[in-house]
Scaffold this active site. Structure first.
Site: not given
Ligand code: FRU
Length: 454
Positions: A21, A24
């Site tokens: 997986w 971000d």
């Molecule tokens: C955005 C998010 C962020 C967080 C991360 C967790 O996609 O929800 O706000 O830090 O992904 O994986």
């Protein structure tokens, strides 16, 4: 674990993790000619799980070398999204033997969300957690995350912007370790109903016609019943403490398509370079890609452009212009799965990419001068009910310009990125045709030139 993929959907130009997986992009920073790309990563499954920071490096933002996982969950929790800086002047005192520390800032997601830092002295490969973590404790807000650190040109030192439910909070530091709150931005009227969650804020200056303008980018979870995830931006000023939105600056969609979320820009580059997660969180874990799940958008250079509808953000894929400009007139057939089309037209016009299975994707400019994409017949693979939701099949957004247009479409196995009017409007979408699209059809007064990348 993962289901086998119906076929190989791995893109050639877009970044993917070797397996498992990815969400971000994190810690985007240029250090000594090396572009770092860290990313939200769960290394034990192809769905979201306890977050680590995966890592890759590149010298050109196109060819990536995978590195070992850089940050693992610790006693403060999972390692959520964040940013990185190179502390050239060693204001943190964490450098050694003249070596500037490379410092990562992230959210520790445990019982509550707090901001932490870790530093590296070996070019961002391995990190030591700072002993004073968390550097910013939780102010009694459930969603308090995604620290983005940037140089503060007004006060000197550094600022950090953190999303805090329906607003962003700003902090200042001279040594990158001790942070004082300086201000807040938000809530804003367009996102004022209860239930919005702001994520991954970014704040940076750009120059337009000799004038400095600050841009705030936010990824936003929209509340039910409409739901959805969008990245938006505002233009304004930064007084060193907080962001002031220009009164005449409407909230704009950053990317008009479904698959661009949680993006951020690089530290240390001359150009303002942005990479986002190329996915829509509501179906990101259900895509039929097998051993890996998740990809990034192409890196894009941001500039500001004066348009008839005001100053707008423009995005251009990094380093592809020469190839796009030297395409040859497109015929009816496609011989690769990684190609670009430069389409010029006036009035309404559309392009259809299709295969022998009756699957097709249609995009172009419609009668109402909107950039549009229709992916409702793009695949016969029924891999996700969420992907098939009608509201996620058809996208359109009005151009800021009128008259003749030039539309660049970059297709990369399972990704289609569209940029019109010098990138003032753009759209990113994931497509999973059961067989490659082999034909091009078109409608309207248009010319198409084709560049095969591979
Ligand atoms: C955005 C998010 C962020 C967080 C991360 C967790 O996609 O929800 O706000 O830090 O992904 O994986």
């Amino acid at each position: 674990m993962s289901k086998p993929a119906p076929r190989d959907f791995r893109p050639k130009l877009h970044f993917t993790a070797p397996s498992m997986w990815l969400n971000d992009p994190n810690g985007l920073a240029l250090e000594n000619g090396v572009y770092h790309l860290y990313y939200q990563h769960y290394p034990y499954d192809t769905v979201w799980g306890p977050m680590h920071w995966g890592h890759a490096v590149s010298s050109d933002l196109h060819h990536w070398e995978h590195r070992p996982i850089a940050l693992y969950p610790n006693e403060l929790g999972m390692v959520f999204s964040g940013s990185a800086v190179v502390d050239e002047k060693n204001v943190s005192g964490l450098g050694q033997d003249g070596k500037a520390p490379f410092i990562a800032f992230c959210t520790s997601h445990g019982e509550k969300e707090q901001q932490s830092m870790a530093w590296s002295l070996d070019g961002g490969n391995t990190f030591t957690w700072f002993s004073g973590n968390p550097i910013i404790g939780n102010p009694d807000i459930r969603d308090f995350r995604d620290p983005k650190v940037f140089a503060n040109p007004v006060l000197g030192g550094f600022s950090m912007i953190v999303s805090a439910q329906d607003r962003a909070m700003l902090y200042h530091s001279d040594n990158l370790k001790e942070w004082k709150k300086t201000g807040e931005f938000g809530p804003v009227p367009e996102l004022s109903q209860e239930g919005f969650v702001w994520e991954c804020p970014d704040l940076f200056p750009l120059v337009c016609n000799g004038k400095e303008i600050w841009v705030m980018v936010l990824s936003v979870v929209f509340p039910a019943p409409k739901g959805g995830h969008h990245t938006v931006y505002f233009t304004g000023d930064f007084d060193g403490k907080t962001f002031h939105r220009h009164e005449d600056s409407p909230m704009e969609l950053l990317d008009g398509g479904p698959d661009c979320y949680a993006g951020s820009t690089y530290w240390g580059t001359q150009d303002r370079i942005f990479i986002a997660w190329q996915a829509c969180p509501s179906y990101a874990g259900e895509v039929p890609t097998g051993e890996y799940c998740g990809q990034m958008t192409l890196p894009r250079i941001f500039t500001l452009k004066e348009t008839p509808r005001g100053v707008k953000l423009s995005a251009k894929p990094v380093g592809l212009e020469d190839q796009l400009a030297s395409g040859h007139t497109a015929g009816e057939t496609l011989s690769s799965e990684t190609f670009a089309l430069r389409v010029t037209g006036s009035g309404a016009g559309s392009v259809t990419l299709c295969n022998d299975e009756g699957e097709e994707v249609v995009f172009g400019i419609d009668e109402e001068n909107c950039l549009f994409v229709d992916r409702s017949r793009s695949t016969n693979l029924h891999f996700s009910q969420n992907y098939e939701k009608p509201e996620l099949q058809f996208y359109r957004c009005p151009r800021f310009e009128t008259g003749e247009w030039q539309l660049d479409a970059i297709f990369d196995v399972s990704s289609l990125e569209l940029y019109v009017d010098e990138g003032t409007r753009w759209m990113s979408q994931l497509l999973f045709p059961s067989q490659p699209y082999k034909k091009i059809k078109f409608q309207g007064k248009i010319c198409i030139s084709l560049t095969d990348f591979l």
